[in-house]
Write an enzyme that holds these catalytic residues in place. Structure first.
Site, mmCIF file in Angstrom:
data_model
loop_
_atom_site.group_PDB
_atom_site.id
_atom_site.type_symbol
_atom_site.label_atom_id
_atom_site.label_comp_id
_atom_site.label_asym_id
_atom_site.label_seq_id
_atom_site.Cartn_x
_atom_site.Cartn_y
_atom_site.Cartn_z
ATOM 1 N N GLY A 465 -9.422 1.011 -14.775
ATOM 2 C CA GLY A 465 -9.811 1.209 -13.381
ATOM 3 C C GLY A 465 -8.702 0.830 -12.420
ATOM 4 N N THR A 466 -7.549 0.437 -12.998
ATOM 5 C CA THR A 466 -6.452 -0.079 -12.192
ATOM 6 C C THR A 466 -5.678 1.012 -11.472
ATOM 7 O OG1 THR A 466 -5.044 0.110 -14.123
ATOM 8 C CG2 THR A 466 -6.094 -2.023 -13.752
ATOM 9 N N GLY A 507 0.690 -4.387 -17.433
ATOM 10 C CA GLY A 507 0.571 -3.004 -17.886
ATOM 11 C C GLY A 507 1.704 -2.124 -17.397
ATOM 12 N N ASN A 586 2.378 3.020 -6.123
ATOM 13 C CA ASN A 586 1.429 3.898 -5.432
ATOM 14 C C ASN A 586 0.638 3.066 -4.415
ATOM 15 O OD1 ASN A 586 -0.944 5.297 -4.679
ATOM 16 N ND2 ASN A 586 -0.851 6.541 -6.541
ATOM 17 N N PRO A 587 0.912 3.253 -3.132
ATOM 18 C CA PRO A 587 0.248 2.415 -2.118
ATOM 19 C C PRO A 587 -1.266 2.499 -2.172
ATOM 20 C CG PRO A 587 2.019 3.715 -1.142
ATOM 21 C CD PRO A 587 1.856 4.211 -2.554
ATOM 22 N N THR A 589 -3.390 3.070 -4.889
ATOM 23 C CA THR A 589 -3.989 2.288 -5.972
ATOM 24 C C THR A 589 -3.590 0.816 -5.853
ATOM 25 O OG1 THR A 589 -2.162 2.914 -7.419
ATOM 26 C CG2 THR A 589 -4.171 4.227 -7.579
ATOM 27 N N GLN A 593 -5.931 -2.558 -5.782
ATOM 28 C CA GLN A 593 -5.754 -3.708 -6.668
ATOM 29 C C GLN A 593 -5.689 -5.018 -5.878
ATOM 30 O OE1 GLN A 593 -6.660 -3.282 -9.671
ATOM 31 N NE2 GLN A 593 -4.807 -3.609 -10.823
ATOM 32 N N GLY A 657 3.838 -6.299 -11.108
ATOM 33 C CA GLY A 657 2.447 -6.480 -11.569
ATOM 34 C C GLY A 657 1.599 -7.016 -10.437
ATOM 35 N N GLU A 660 -3.497 -9.167 -10.554
ATOM 36 C CA GLU A 660 -4.132 -10.479 -10.507
ATOM 37 C C GLU A 660 -3.784 -11.315 -9.287
ATOM 38 O OE1 GLU A 660 -4.578 -11.881 -14.964
ATOM 39 O OE2 GLU A 660 -3.054 -10.332 -14.783
#
Lengths: 694, 330
Positions: A465-466, A507, A586-587, A589, A593, A657, A660
């Site tokens: 879903g990221t 990822g 990608n701004p 997505t 996040q 990354g 989180e």
């Protein structure tokens, strides 16, 4: 220094490649896989927290129309033991926590399986259970390492002496609650065991990782196991490691050779079987000179693990690296209890470990008479205080300044409890965020030229879903020098090249680097003469810069909080996060996040609290009506921004990354804002209305 | 969940006869509470009689000036009803403070009243609960009790009734029309729900087979200035920690009449008769409001986790009454 990939598709706010399939229901999740004549599995769980099953009464269940078989510790297929006690289910009558699997029903329909599971009765030989986490326990122990394999304790200088000598000190205990990951899609597995081996459609963060985990337990060569996960409805770490249910599905499939079986955990079952974040008790100590320069930082952490399997959350780690101070000390001590097995949850370590220290920094700022932003800026280290290495890039100060500017921080009243509007005390708070750049060597990807001149890119990564479907397409396009429309991605299958889990915010680093390597090697090998069907697989070596630099993303979180003067209700009008996290691929997505992480931090701040009833030994608020997750109405404005950051050392894309870091520091910023609003210092999460009432 | 039969009621008499004749039958409204309980094994009816298609889905004006609300009227429709919004805003506000948009679209007026009291132990068949199995003992008494009762509880049960709508209806002196096998009767909504006492298994005074057909609101001009205030942990989609439904009628600098009900504090919507009595004839002043609230809460018996409900209920009541007084005086 690596030459960074030139961005053409990267940096564009492309729509999600998988978006239309998801919103129209064409994207099939694990449980929805169309298989022929499936049987359904429903778990039977222990209702005691410690002891052994004396007898299982399965007659009523077995007699029910449509029940195929009832699995118990007496009749379950054998597993190889000695690998992972969490996974070695139904091999003994021992009960190590309430909710543990002690059986399962396999039936023609899910309803029958569930009804029959309710008819299974167990007689137990009960033993007194011990589920109480307390820093006063005399059996707290020091784990060998903390997650993933970091030193348990660190120290330099003398924190005690520094506190005695300091102008300004803070020494207080901060606690975070037990949290459950609660992805939207429950954990689910469809398993088929036939002559070809075992096929698992699993809701997982890593297909290869699941195969590695279950192969030895099932006593199968891993080549005989295929794990598939094309679409996953969230995991937040709870699907990053294998849990008991995947083995249960495999055992059920073994019992039903040639027939597929389907297993989906209920929301309630997820609270004992899918991992959680340990509660933490943090004794934080800060010392500073008259100018607010830290002379000591300490965080002594007490938390829990399960008796059958150790998981040591690295809560003390961020205190090792965020600010400069000559005297430092972090420790971790564990209580091994009769509780479910804790595991990864979004930003393990950093998330709880930036609550205590970042609230303590707010307390220190007040003691020093300094603005909390300024205190943090004054304690910016030149090199990583933990390792002594230079940072590959670090812009915490930039995030603090840009955030302060955007948030209107300068208008903030100095004294707490200064502003009341329409019956609401209103205040603002700040906290820092940080999260490491993880990378794992050995990731592979294949690039193949198709007949129509487009490229297929194959990698066993999983998009939970990221946005991985989308941004890996963009990275591949730039690596191959073609438009994104000419890249067709294949993900989520152990038949594809080896890839590590979607976890540790790694990822994009791992998978993206493998794709870039494969594309470069493909161009080198085939040049302009590539023809249809030409393909190449590449594997990523270890990052040569990892030993030379400390690599972390940083951020600053700002919160405005209102607390109702009469009722104590807590609401958050504004949240702003500013992050320095390398290149943003990608701004669209990325924003999702960051904001997703911040929302989870908001949720942690205001609501989330797995209420563990010590008499019974389980979480009693185990559904989404009782375990509150933040709603839209809790926050009026939530915004994420990022600074351009060029880092040539992290990977060929220059990314750090972002999955989180958004959750890190949010709860501290909110607790600090609540203090500024009311003058009431909350050191124990969640920040709830009752704590503001007389 | 156990297998069950489903039947769609053709008419009210037939529905009542069917359920009254089968001790394991149940009426099905929106199903937002009953179906949950069936999945959890808390309720195990063998027959569901769906009453949502009965012609009970209208809000009508009564000759005397009140309103008659059909039992099958959905919560979202009732909240949006023009007469309700104009003349009984407390009811519309209470409905909109409840549950989520999706649930309000399904939930019915009758079903909302008959939702069971809430408690995590009641909903988990692996823990003792006197409401589920009389005599087992109450797990909440010394357990997790943040949401539990501070008024009118017993050692057998400390659960609270979760309805927001019912709190508003209690303040409005609504009547509940009930049809049973032996005919019709009206029960005051304040008398519909029970305190747990020795029999927490009974949430209401209805007999098995009795069907709520309508709720009647009396003509009450003062209700045009009424208010519902729900205090909750999460800003939406959360049960009340405490709630207040109130209407105030001022005349010549004194309180001529007042209606107050509290939610989230007891096994039933709590009509604050002591507070009302203290306020009638008193001046509309904050210290009067506070004294009245304290009189109402004097007998509160908090549990381990819910001592905060007493000051929270007091403060919320003072706040609501002050707002109503301010509005009226303006």
């Amino acid at each position: 220094m690596t030459e960074l990939l030139r961005p053409r598709s990267m940096g564009q706010a492309r729509e999600r490649v998988d978006g239309a399939a998801k919103v129209t229901g064409r994207a099939r999740y694990a449980f929805e896989q169309p298989v022929e004549r499936p049987a359904y599995v429903h778990p039977v769980q222990a209702t005691i927290a410690r002891g052994r099953v004396r007898t299982m009464h399965t007659g009523d269940a077995a007699a029910l129309d449509g029940v195929l078989t009832v699995l118990t510790p007496d009749n379950a297929p054998l597993l190889a033991t000695g690998h992972d006690p969490e996974l070695e289910i139904l091999q003994s009558p021992e009960v190590a926590f309430r909710g543990q699997l002690i059986g399962a029903v396999i039936a023609e329909t899910p309803e029958t399986a569930r009804q029959a599971a309710g008819l299974v009765r167990a007689d137990y030989e009960r033993q007194p259970h011990d589920v109480t986490l307390s820093p006063e326990r005399d059996d707290l122990y020091r784990p060998d390492v903390v997650n993933p394999s970091l030193p348990t304790d660190t120290g330099q200088g003398d924190v005690d002496a520094a506190l005695r000598a300091a102008e300004h000190t803070v020494a207080a205990t901060y606690t975070t609650a037990m949290y459950h990951n609660n992805p939207m899609e429950p954990h689910a597995t469809v398993a088929l065991w036939d002559e070809g081996g075992l096929t698992l459609h699993d809701s997982t963060q890593g297909v290869h990782a699941m195969r590695e985990a279950v192969a030895p337990v099932l006593g199968l060569d891993k080549e005989r196991i295929r794990v598939i996960a094309r679409y996953v409805g969230g995991g937040f770490g709870s699907k990053g490691t294998a849990h008991a249910h995947i083995v249960l599905a495999a055992l059920a499939a073994k019992r039903m050779p040639g027939r597929p079986v389907k297993l989906a955990l209920t929301r309630q079952q997820m609270f004992s079987l899918a991992g959680y974040r340990t509660p933490t008790i943090q004794r934080v100590r800060l010392a500073a000179d008259a100018a607010g320069r830290l002379t000591a930082i300490g965080n002594d952490v007490v938390e829990q693990t399960s008796r059958i399997k150790e998981f040591a959350e690295q809560t003390g780690v961020p205190a090792r690296t965020t600010y400069a101070a000559p005297n430092r000390r972090t420790t971790h001590r564990l209580a091994a209890l009769d509780v479910p097995v804790p595991s990864w949850m979004r930003a393990p370590g950093e998330c709880p470990g930036m609550f205590g220290p970042e609230v303590a920094m707010d307390e220190l700022a007040e003691d020093c008479g300094l603005d909390p932003v300024e205190l943090r800026v004054r304690n910016e280290p030149e090199t990583d205080p933990d390792t002594g290495l230079p940072f590959s890039s670090r812009d915490l100060v930039g995030c603090l300044h840009e955030g302060a500017r955007r948030f209107g921080w300068q208008r903030r009243e100095r004294a707490p409890r200064s502003r009341i509007e329409d019956g609401w005390w209103t205040g603002t708070g700040v906290a820092s965020s940080t999260y490491p750049v993880h990378s794992a060597p050995g990731t592979s990807a294949t690039v193949r030229l198709g007949r129509d001149g487009s490229f297929e890119v194959l990698i066993g990564a999983v998009d939970i879903g990221t946005g991985a479907w989308t941004i890996l397409t963009q990275i591949a396009a730039d690596a191959l020098g073609v438009p994104a429309e000419d890249v067709h991605l294949h993900l989520g299958d152990t038949d594809l090249p080896q890839a590590p889990v979607a976890g540790g915010s790694s990822g994009t680093t791992n998978w993206g680097t493998a794709i870039v390597e494969a594309a470069r090697s493909f161009r080198e090998k085939y040049g302009a003469d590539a023809g249809p069907g030409d393909e190449l697989i590449a594997t990523v070596p270890a990052n040569p810069h990892s030993d030379r630099f400390a690599m972390r993303a940083f951020g600053a979180q700002f919160a405005e909080v209102r607390v109702h003067a009469a009722t104590g209700e807590v609401r958050v009008p504004r949240l702003l996060g500013v992050f320095a996290a390398g290149r943003i691929v990608n701004p669209r997505t990325a924003r999702s996040q960051f904001i997703g992480g911040m929302t989870m931090g908001l949720s942690m701040a205001l609501h989330e609290d797995s209420v563990f009833d010590e008499r019974f030994g389980f979480v009693v608020n185990h559904d989404l009506a009782e375990y509150h997750i933040a709603a839209c109405a809790d926050v009026e404005s939530i915004e994420a921004q990022w600074l351009d950051e060029h880092d040539p050392y992290v990977n060929p894309m220059g990314t750090k990354g972002i999955g989180e870091i958004g959750i890190v520091g949010t709860a501290a910023a909110i607790a600090n804002a609540a203090y500024h609003a009311t003058g009431v210092r909350i050191r124990d999460l969640p920040v709830t209305a009752d704590k503001f009432l007389d | 969940m156990i297998p069950f039969d489903y039947r769609r009621a053709e008419d009210t008499d037939g529905a009542v006869a069917t359920v009254a004749g089968n001790p394991r039958a149940a009426f099905l409204g929106g199903g937002t509470n009953l179906v949950d309980h069936m999945k959890l094994g808390v309720a195990e009816p063998e027959l569901l009689v769906d009453v949502t298609r009965l012609p009970l889905d209208r809000v009508d004006r009564l000759p005397g000036g009140g309103l008659r609300i059909g039992a099958a009227v959905r919560n979202s429709d009732l909240a949006a009803d023009h007469d309700v919004r104009e003349r009984y805003p407390v009811l519309s506000q209470a409905l909109l403070a409840g549950a989520s948009g999706q649930l309000r679209n399904l939930a019915t007026t009758g079903g909302n009243l008959l939702q069971r009291t809430r408690c995590v132990y009641f909903q988990d068949v692996t823990t003792p609960c006197n409401k589920r199995e009389p005599g087992q003992g109450c797990s909440a008494l010394e357990g997790y009790s943040r949401y539990h009762a501070v008024l009118g509880a017993s050692r057998h049960c400390v659960a609270v009734h979760p309805s927001d709508m019912a709190v508003a209806l209690t303040a409005l002196d609504a009547g509940v029309r009930v049809q049973g096998p032996d005919g019709e009767r009206t029960v005051a909504v304040a008398d519909l729900h029970r305190l747990p006492g020795e029999h927490p298994e009974w949430d209401t005074v209805l007999n098995h087979g009795e069907l709520i057909t309508a709720v009647e609101l009396p003509e009450l001009p003062m209700a045009a200035r009424s208010r519902y205030r729900k205090v909750r942990d999460r800003a939406s989609y959360a049960f009340a920690l405490v709630s207040v439904a109130a209407a105030l009628d001022l005349s010549g600098g004194t309180i001529r009449d007042v209606r107050i009900a509290l939610g989230g504090v007891a096994h039933k919507p709590w009509r604050a008769t002591l507070a009302e009595a203290a306020l009638r004839g008193a001046p509309p002043a904050a210290d009067e409001f506070r004294a009245a609230a304290e009189a109402e809460l004097a007998d509160a018996q908090p549990l381990r986790d819910n001592g905060f409900k007493v000051p929270m209920a007091r403060n919320t009541l003072v706040s609501v009454l002050s707002e109503l007084a301010g509005e009226e005086l303006r």
